[in-house]
Design a protein around this motif. Structure first.
Motif, PDB file in Angstrom:
ATOM      1  N   UNK A  96      18.131   4.137   0.719  1.00  0.00           N
ATOM      2  CA  UNK A  96      17.985   2.697   0.861  1.00  0.00           C
ATOM      3  C   UNK A  96      17.920   2.400   2.355  1.00  0.00           C
ATOM      4  N   UNK A  97      16.743   2.188   2.868  1.00  0.00           N
ATOM      5  CA  UNK A  97      16.601   2.057   4.319  1.00  0.00           C
ATOM      6  C   UNK A  97      17.247   0.783   4.839  1.00  0.00           C
ATOM      7  N   UNK A  98      17.774   0.907   6.033  1.00  0.00           N
ATOM      8  CA  UNK A  98      18.329  -0.290   6.653  1.00  0.00           C
ATOM      9  C   UNK A  98      17.413  -0.756   7.771  1.00  0.00           C
ATOM     10  N   UNK A  99      17.226   0.121   8.775  1.00  0.00           N
ATOM     11  CA  UNK A  99      16.383  -0.259   9.891  1.00  0.00           C
ATOM     12  C   UNK A  99      15.050   0.475   9.842  1.00  0.00           C
ATOM     13  N   UNK A 100      15.096   1.786   9.506  1.00  0.00           N
ATOM     14  CA  UNK A 100      13.903   2.605   9.573  1.00  0.00           C
ATOM     15  C   UNK A 100      12.863   2.165   8.553  1.00  0.00           C
ATOM     16  N   UNK A 101      11.640   2.248   8.961  1.00  0.00           N
ATOM     17  CA  UNK A 101      10.512   1.915   8.091  1.00  0.00           C
ATOM     18  C   UNK A 101       9.742   3.195   7.799  1.00  0.00           C
ATOM     19  N   UNK A 102       9.420   3.389   6.543  1.00  0.00           N
ATOM     20  CA  UNK A 102       8.617   4.533   6.138  1.00  0.00           C
ATOM     21  C   UNK A 102       7.149   4.189   6.300  1.00  0.00           C
ATOM     22  N   UNK A 103       6.412   5.121   6.912  1.00  0.00           N
ATOM     23  CA  UNK A 103       4.975   4.961   7.023  1.00  0.00           C
ATOM     24  C   UNK A 103       4.305   6.195   6.429  1.00  0.00           C
ATOM     25  N   UNK A 104       3.338   5.962   5.553  1.00  0.00           N
ATOM     26  CA  UNK A 104       2.583   7.044   4.935  1.00  0.00           C
ATOM     27  C   UNK A 104       1.135   6.889   5.381  1.00  0.00           C
ATOM     28  N   UNK A 105       0.646   7.891   6.125  1.00  0.00           N
ATOM     29  CA  UNK A 105      -0.690   7.853   6.702  1.00  0.00           C
ATOM     30  C   UNK A 105      -1.639   8.674   5.829  1.00  0.00           C
ATOM     31  N   UNK A 134      -7.565  26.587  -9.500  1.00  0.00           N
ATOM     32  CA  UNK A 134      -6.881  26.297  -8.242  1.00  0.00           C
ATOM     33  C   UNK A 134      -6.632  24.800  -8.094  1.00  0.00           C
ATOM     34  N   UNK A 135      -7.587  23.978  -8.518  1.00  0.00           N
ATOM     35  CA  UNK A 135      -7.343  22.534  -8.476  1.00  0.00           C
ATOM     36  C   UNK A 135      -6.157  22.151  -9.353  1.00  0.00           C
ATOM     37  N   UNK A 136      -6.154  22.666 -10.584  1.00  0.00           N
ATOM     38  CA  UNK A 136      -5.107  22.284 -11.534  1.00  0.00           C
ATOM     39  C   UNK A 136      -3.758  22.929 -11.234  1.00  0.00           C
ATOM     40  N   UNK A 137      -3.711  23.854 -10.282  1.00  0.00           N
ATOM     41  CA  UNK A 137      -2.429  24.405  -9.836  1.00  0.00           C
ATOM     42  C   UNK A 137      -1.861  23.654  -8.639  1.00  0.00           C
ATOM     43  N   UNK A 138      -2.515  22.562  -8.235  1.00  0.00           N
ATOM     44  CA  UNK A 138      -2.066  21.809  -7.067  1.00  0.00           C
ATOM     45  C   UNK A 138      -0.622  21.333  -7.229  1.00  0.00           C
ATOM     46  N   UNK A 139       0.062  21.278  -6.098  1.00  0.00           N
ATOM     47  CA  UNK A 139       1.414  20.708  -6.086  1.00  0.00           C
ATOM     48  C   UNK A 139       1.308  19.184  -6.217  1.00  0.00           C
ATOM     49  N   UNK A 140       2.097  18.626  -7.121  1.00  0.00           N
ATOM     50  CA  UNK A 140       2.163  17.171  -7.312  1.00  0.00           C
ATOM     51  C   UNK A 140       3.567  16.720  -6.928  1.00  0.00           C
ATOM     52  N   UNK A 141       3.657  15.729  -6.030  1.00  0.00           N
ATOM     53  CA  UNK A 141       4.936  15.289  -5.479  1.00  0.00           C
ATOM     54  C   UNK A 141       5.166  13.803  -5.741  1.00  0.00           C
ATOM     55  N   UNK A 142       6.413  13.480  -6.081  1.00  0.00           N
ATOM     56  CA  UNK A 142       6.829  12.079  -6.214  1.00  0.00           C
ATOM     57  C   UNK A 142       7.834  11.777  -5.110  1.00  0.00           C
ATOM     58  N   UNK A 143       7.562  10.740  -4.353  1.00  0.00           N
ATOM     59  CA  UNK A 143       8.471  10.274  -3.310  1.00  0.00           C
ATOM     60  C   UNK A 143       8.924   8.867  -3.658  1.00  0.00           C
ATOM     61  N   UNK A 144      10.236   8.704  -3.803  1.00  0.00           N
ATOM     62  CA  UNK A 144      10.806   7.378  -3.991  1.00  0.00           C
ATOM     63  C   UNK A 144      11.491   6.922  -2.717  1.00  0.00           C
ATOM     64  N   UNK A 145      11.211   5.722  -2.285  1.00  0.00           N
ATOM     65  CA  UNK A 145      11.821   5.166  -1.083  1.00  0.00           C
ATOM     66  C   UNK A 145      12.256   3.752  -1.408  1.00  0.00           C
ATOM     67  N   UNK A 146      13.557   3.595  -1.689  1.00  0.00           N
ATOM     68  CA  UNK A 146      14.012   2.311  -2.199  1.00  0.00           C
ATOM     69  C   UNK A 146      13.335   2.022  -3.523  1.00  0.00           C
ATOM     70  N   UNK A 147      12.655   0.903  -3.610  1.00  0.00           N
ATOM     71  CA  UNK A 147      11.954   0.527  -4.832  1.00  0.00           C
ATOM     72  C   UNK A 147      10.460   0.844  -4.768  1.00  0.00           C
ATOM     73  N   UNK A 148      10.042   1.548  -3.727  1.00  0.00           N
ATOM     74  CA  UNK A 148       8.629   1.872  -3.551  1.00  0.00           C
ATOM     75  C   UNK A 148       8.408   3.347  -3.870  1.00  0.00           C
ATOM     76  N   UNK A 202       9.700  -0.877   3.806  1.00  0.00           N
ATOM     77  CA  UNK A 202      11.129  -0.782   4.074  1.00  0.00           C
ATOM     78  C   UNK A 202      11.902  -0.526   2.778  1.00  0.00           C
ATOM     79  N   UNK A 203      11.167  -0.365   1.674  1.00  0.00           N
ATOM     80  CA  UNK A 203      11.796  -0.019   0.407  1.00  0.00           C
ATOM     81  C   UNK A 203      11.706  -1.097  -0.649  1.00  0.00           C
ATOM     82  N   UNK A 204      11.426  -2.322  -0.251  1.00  0.00           N
ATOM     83  CA  UNK A 204      11.305  -3.408  -1.222  1.00  0.00           C
ATOM     84  C   UNK A 204       9.893  -3.982  -1.266  1.00  0.00           C
TER      85      UNK A 204
END
Length: 680
Positions: A84-93, A217-231, A327-329
């Motif tokens: 639950x972030x307070x000050x830091x902001x997550x950026x996904x490029x 090889x395509x179907x063996x790709x790694x799939x990742x879920x990232x949760x950041x607060x409610x995002x 910021x998570x919300x």
């Protein structure tokens, strides 16, 4: 080797019942057409599409290999706390690397890089602007050059603390160079598998895929879920619909609903199935593709699927690098070019998300798109971790019992899909979605048979005894329909069915046991045939030079080769267990002045691709002739896909006629429909 048993079972021969070839089943379609302008088109009927009965018989091994009990799934790790972030902001490029993927996840001084695009144009100069110190984690989703090529220079430039890849290999020079850099980096190296959690400071990525390396090889790709607060973010590499289906089928893992989806395989039609998109419900979908790339990415099929659920759609081809900040919300998007309106979007609140119109994609006259199958019902489908438990008991040289657990969502899926309009019931056997659960049942049967020392012949009788123990129920009693073939999962959950249902189930089991299997279609009755040698006694049907011994599935105690008296001497149609295409079509016509616009949609509801599909339309001139006909170019329709064709026809003047539509496949007419007669 065909099934043989001389010593165990001897019985008087019932006599061989010779088939007289295979006849195509008939059906009447209810193809409803839209009434537009002056021409009314009511579909009167059609014929089903059955492929030739060609098959390769699977013989059992001489000595069955031991089949160990499937290893229990490891307990799921405790979910990592969502920061639950307070000050830091997550950026996904979502970095514009042309035709490739590269994603930088940046939280303060912590950076995670997922893929690096190809060697050119490279991403080092971009990373230098955003990476503080070492790169905490690098993830290579799979070993294709457009994902790992740019990582080589990154490894040569930055200190990388941890590297994750899927363990798949390649013979390419790019892969060789990448692995050499990995080996020399001195980082911790991990192979990503289902349930792993990749941590980087306050960031936790849950690995949804792969469970193992079984696909492309395509179907063996790694799939990742990232949760950041409610995002929530879902990064899918190049997975296609096969891998999406595998993830949806896992009862131990629920795919998340997400705010941001990195669209699989650059927006290809081979990814982003309707079910997968309906479950993940992305508010924003970002595909990564090069401008005017040679693959035609993104494909209109994927775009239309995403549009259907109301997602905002952006691509690096049109917008350049796209950065999602949260910021998570709430979260915002900004882009390098063709700016995205600076709207603040609220996480987990789709109703408040600003729905922006995606970049327009010119329509084509012939477009293959995934078939729409009850999207409302799919959205409301049960959670993957809800199981249906059924207890089965049967007798074969003693009493047996088995408790089966089947995901409720899988049962509901099969209940809701339309029945393919064909009498070729092999389409029910060859549908792939229930394979893991039939495999589990087959492993139970194999293990029990090995423990008892059963012969191959007894293995089949053991399986038949299980199916024969299921109660017989008529379709009209258990469903609103007089004829309602069930998929194997439905028969297991419903604890029985009529002859077609139990025959489909038994054929699935015997086929996976490794014995040559066919469906035997008798008048108003269905049975199973198992390929046998010269040492079996009883009734059999000859097909392609092999003897298939009859097995009855309705009622207990039927032996292999015992044919009910009512069907002795009866002709039968033999259906091998091969995937077949099944085509249906619907359409609309608009007429004004001298021309008519005819739009035909052809769907493949079978289990194999349909090749060289053509659509011909014209006006009936009588005596098998048509006026002013036009035919589409041959096209391929994949499984659960559709082809939409638009033809413009000149209307013949002062004629009493009707519209004729013919669907061809490999130069064979497989469906035909007509409008009502009208005067021009």
């Amino acid at each position: 080797m065909p099934l043989n048993e001389r010593d165990y079972y001897k019985d008087k021969s019932e006599g061989s019942q010779q088939p007289r070839g295979s006849s195509s089943g008939n059906w009447s379609g209810c193809l409803v057409f839209v009434i537009v302008a002056i021409i009314v088109w009511i579909v009167l009927g059609a014929r089903d599409c059955d492929v030739q009965d060609d098959t390769t018989t699977i013989s059992p091994p001489t000595t069955p290999a031991p089949s160990p009990e499937p290893a229990p799934s490891p307990p799921l790790p405790e979910p990592a706390p969502v920061p639950t972030p307070s000050v830091k902001e997550l950026k996904v490029h979502f970095i514009d690397v042309g035709q490739g993927d590269s994603i930088l996840v940046d939280l303060g001084e912590t950076e995670v890089l997922i893929d690096g695009g190809d060697r050119e144009p490279g991403i080092v100069s971009y990373l230098k602007e955003h990476v503080d110190g070492p790169l905490e984690v690098m993830v290579a989703t799979h070993p294709h050059a457009d994902h790992i090529g740019g990582l080589i220079e990154v490894l040569e430039t930055f200190d990388v603390e941890e590297i994750w890849h899927n363990g798949d290999t390649s013979t390419s020079k790019t892969y060789e160079d990448f692995m050499n850099c990995v080996d020399s980096e001195g980082a911790e190296v991990h192979i990503a598998r289902l349930h792993n959690i990749i941590k980087a400071s306050a960031l936790s990525f849950y690995v949804h895929h792969p469970a193992d390396l079984e696909g492309t090889q395509n179907n063996n790709s790694i799939v990742l879920h990232l949760g950041f607060g409610e995002t929530d973010f879902l990064f899918t590499g190049d997975v296609e619909q096969e891998a999406e289906g595998a993830m949806m089928m896992l009862s131990s893992v629920r795919l998340p609903e997400v705010e941001i989806l990195k669209v699989g395989h650059h927006g290809s039609r081979t990814a982003s199935s309707e079910d997968f998109i309906a479950i993940t419900k992305p508010a924003v979908a970002i595909y990564m593709a090069g401008k005017d790339n040679r693959y035609g990415h993104p494909h209109i099929e994927a775009i239309e699927t995403l549009r259907t659920i109301g997602a905002e759609i952006y691509g690096t081809d049109n917008y350049g690098t796209i950065v999602v900040s949260t910021e998570g919300k709430t979260y915002t998007l900004r882009s390098e070019k063709n700016s995205i309106p600076d709207t603040i979007r609220t996480s987990s609140s789709p109703e408040s998300t600003s729905q922006l119109a995606p970049e327009p994609i010119p329509p084509s006259e012939e477009t293959a798109t995934p078939a729409v199958q009850l999207p409302t019902e799919i959205v409301e489908i049960s959670e993957p971790n809800v199981l249906i438990t059924r207890d089965y008991k049967w007798i074969y040289q003693g009493e047996w019992s088995w408790t089966g657990e089947i995901p409720l969502f899988l049962y509901e899926y099969y209940q809701k899909i339309p029945r393919p309009p064909t009498k070729n019931y092999s389409v029910y056997v060859t549908h792939p979605l229930d394979d893991p659960y039939i495999d589990l049942l087959v492993e139970k049967i194999k293990k029990a048979a090995q423990q008892e020392g059963y012969t191959e012949f007894q293995n089949v009788e053991f399986a038949a005894a299980f199916v024969q123990s299921l109660p017989y129920t008529a379709d009209s009693v258990t469903t609103p329909f007089d004829e309602y073939p069930r998929y194997p999962i439905e028969t297991l959950v419903d604890n029985g069915g009529d002859c077609e249902d139990t025959s489909i189930l038994l054929a699935s089991i015997i086929d996976k046991l490794g014995y040559g299997t066919v469906l035997i279609m008798l008048p108003n009755h269905v049975g199973v045939g198992v390929k046998g040698g010269e040492n079996i006694y009883g009734s059999y049907y000859e097909y392609k030079g092999n003897k298939y011994y009859y097995i009855e599935t309705t009622g207990e105690g039927w032996k292999i080769g015992k044919l009910p008296d009512a069907y002795k001497g009866t002709k039968a149609t033999i259906r091998p267990l091969v995937s077949v295409p099944v085509l249906t079509h619907e359409g609309r016509i608009e007429g004004s002045g001298f021309f008519a616009k005819v739009e035909i949609t052809v769907r493949n509801v079978g289990t194999a691709p349909a090749y060289n599909v053509t659509v011909l339309a014209g006006f009936d001139a009588g005596n098998g002739m048509v006026w002013n006909s036009k035919e589409s170019e041959p096209a391929t329709i994949g499984v659960d896909q559709k082809l939409t064709v638009t033809l413009y026809l000149k209307i013949p003047l002062d004629k009493h006629t009707r519209l004729v539509v013919q669907i061809g496949m490999d130069n064979v007419l497989v469906e035909e429909s007509y409008s009502d007669w009208f005067d021009t």
